[in-house]
Design a protein around this motif. Structure first.
Motif, PDB file in Angstrom:
ATOM      1  N   UNK A 104      -7.584 -80.476 -48.100  1.00  0.00           N
ATOM      2  CA  UNK A 104      -8.428 -81.349 -48.903  1.00  0.00           C
ATOM      3  C   UNK A 104      -7.766 -81.736 -50.226  1.00  0.00           C
ATOM      4  N   UNK A 105      -6.512 -81.312 -50.411  1.00  0.00           N
ATOM      5  CA  UNK A 105      -5.758 -81.743 -51.583  1.00  0.00           C
ATOM      6  C   UNK A 105      -5.470 -80.687 -52.621  1.00  0.00           C
ATOM      7  N   UNK A 106      -5.919 -79.457 -52.428  1.00  0.00           N
ATOM      8  CA  UNK A 106      -5.670 -78.400 -53.416  1.00  0.00           C
ATOM      9  C   UNK A 106      -4.300 -77.771 -53.157  1.00  0.00           C
ATOM     10  N   UNK A 107      -3.267 -78.555 -53.421  1.00  0.00           N
ATOM     11  CA  UNK A 107      -1.905 -78.192 -53.032  1.00  0.00           C
ATOM     12  C   UNK A 107      -1.333 -77.034 -53.840  1.00  0.00           C
ATOM     13  N   UNK A 108      -1.859 -76.776 -55.033  1.00  0.00           N
ATOM     14  CA  UNK A 108      -1.330 -75.680 -55.844  1.00  0.00           C
ATOM     15  C   UNK A 108      -1.470 -74.332 -55.131  1.00  0.00           C
ATOM     16  N   UNK A 109      -2.397 -74.243 -54.212  1.00  0.00           N
ATOM     17  CA  UNK A 109      -2.614 -72.990 -53.498  1.00  0.00           C
ATOM     18  C   UNK A 109      -1.401 -72.596 -52.652  1.00  0.00           C
ATOM     19  N   UNK A 110      -0.579 -73.578 -52.279  1.00  0.00           N
ATOM     20  CA  UNK A 110       0.619 -73.275 -51.483  1.00  0.00           C
ATOM     21  C   UNK A 110       1.606 -72.433 -52.276  1.00  0.00           C
ATOM     22  N   UNK A 111       1.482 -72.437 -53.594  1.00  0.00           N
ATOM     23  CA  UNK A 111       2.350 -71.607 -54.437  1.00  0.00           C
ATOM     24  C   UNK A 111       1.605 -70.405 -55.009  1.00  0.00           C
ATOM     25  N   UNK A 112       0.442 -70.640 -55.591  1.00  0.00           N
ATOM     26  CA  UNK A 112      -0.261 -69.561 -56.294  1.00  0.00           C
ATOM     27  C   UNK A 112      -0.767 -68.471 -55.361  1.00  0.00           C
ATOM     28  N   UNK A 113      -1.042 -68.821 -54.125  1.00  0.00           N
ATOM     29  CA  UNK A 113      -1.594 -67.840 -53.196  1.00  0.00           C
ATOM     30  C   UNK A 113      -0.712 -66.635 -52.955  1.00  0.00           C
ATOM     31  N   UNK A 114       0.584 -66.793 -53.189  1.00  0.00           N
ATOM     32  CA  UNK A 114       1.521 -65.701 -52.919  1.00  0.00           C
ATOM     33  C   UNK A 114       1.384 -64.538 -53.907  1.00  0.00           C
ATOM     34  N   UNK A 115       0.744 -64.766 -55.023  1.00  0.00           N
ATOM     35  CA  UNK A 115       0.632 -63.721 -56.042  1.00  0.00           C
ATOM     36  C   UNK A 115      -0.557 -62.782 -55.812  1.00  0.00           C
ATOM     37  N   UNK A 116      -1.416 -63.102 -54.861  1.00  0.00           N
ATOM     38  CA  UNK A 116      -2.612 -62.291 -54.617  1.00  0.00           C
ATOM     39  C   UNK A 116      -2.373 -61.319 -53.464  1.00  0.00           C
ATOM     40  N   UNK A 117      -3.171 -60.240 -53.445  1.00  0.00           N
ATOM     41  CA  UNK A 117      -3.001 -59.198 -52.429  1.00  0.00           C
ATOM     42  C   UNK A 117      -4.353 -58.698 -51.949  1.00  0.00           C
ATOM     43  N   UNK A 118      -4.354 -58.123 -50.759  1.00  0.00           N
ATOM     44  CA  UNK A 118      -5.613 -57.681 -50.166  1.00  0.00           C
ATOM     45  C   UNK A 118      -6.141 -56.400 -50.796  1.00  0.00           C
ATOM     46  N   UNK A 119      -5.249 -55.505 -51.194  1.00  0.00           N
ATOM     47  CA  UNK A 119      -5.663 -54.259 -51.839  1.00  0.00           C
ATOM     48  C   UNK A 119      -4.493 -53.675 -52.628  1.00  0.00           C
ATOM     49  N   UNK A 120      -4.731 -52.532 -53.258  1.00  0.00           N
ATOM     50  CA  UNK A 120      -3.704 -51.926 -54.098  1.00  0.00           C
ATOM     51  C   UNK A 120      -2.471 -51.509 -53.326  1.00  0.00           C
ATOM     52  N   UNK A 121      -2.654 -51.031 -52.099  1.00  0.00           N
ATOM     53  CA  UNK A 121      -1.505 -50.626 -51.288  1.00  0.00           C
ATOM     54  C   UNK A 121      -0.629 -51.830 -50.979  1.00  0.00           C
TER      55      UNK A 121
END
Length: 208
Positions: A48-65
């Motif tokens: 839908x055009x939120x292209x920044x997510x293709x880069x920023x998404x890599x910095x997030x994680x599912x949990x501490x491990x």
């Protein structure tokens, strides 16, 4: 290359971006509830055009491990190959690996509706380090490169390690590993063919 405290690549150009990436990942983890909805890779929202997510998404994680595993890999790759890093080359390597990883998942793995983590990019960084080892006639580079290729092939044919999936509390996006490695390979080829020769070329002198 033998790892020791004496030969760690501690110069600013070798470690500044690694430090920044680690800090961004830690910040993203602690503020996950507040900001993840805006920045995480989500296939539908990217379409839908939120292209920044293709880069920023890599910095997030599912949990501490998941975070600790990726940060440990980030630091280990820096310890092994950080002497090859410069601010310019590492930033381009990271950005290209991240974007190609996301593009590969978006176009060829649309079943991955949401993705988080540095693992795809880390495979690209791994490829760069192995290729630079090979270029400098370090035989371990061949072992690292072949080992990574075998790992990715095993994942593609047999799937991810179930124990890792349990640890990170999510399915392992094996296609992210594949596309991240391809991104690192493409950057490495461009670096050796175009960027490195430009770096070594003597500056033109003029007389008045």
């Amino acid at each position: 290359m033998t790892l020791s405290l004496k030969n760690l690549p501690l110069k600013k150009q070798h470690c500044i971006l690694v430090t920044i990436i680690a800090m961004l990942a830690i910040i993203a983890y602690f503020f996950d509830d507040a900001i993840s909805d805006l920045f995480v890779y989500q296939h539908q929202l990217i379409s839908q055009g939120e292209l920044w997510r293709t880069f920023t998404g890599h910095f997030f994680h599912t949990n501490g491990v998941h975070l600790l595993l990726n940060l440990a890999a980030l630091v280990l790759l820096w310890a092994l190959h950080g002497h090859f890093y410069t601010v310019k080359s590492y930033s381009l390597l990271f950005i290209i690996s991240a974007l190609i990883c996301s593009a590969g998942m978006f176009y060829f793995s649309p079943e991955i509706r949401q993705y988080v983590g540095l693992s795809g990019v880390l495979h690209g960084i791994f490829v760069f380090g192995a290729i630079m080892d090979i270029r400098h006639k370090d035989k371990t580079g061949y072992l690292l490169f072949i080992g990574l290729c075998l790992k990715i092939a095993h994942e593609q044919f047999f799937g991810a390690n179930e124990q890792v999936s349990t640890l990170i509390d999510a399915n392992v996006a094996i296609d992210a590993h594949l596309w991240g490695a391809i991104g690192g390979l493409l950057f490495s080829c461009c670096y050796l063919l175009y960027l490195l020769p430009l770096k070594k070329a003597p500056a033109n002198k003029s007389a008045h």
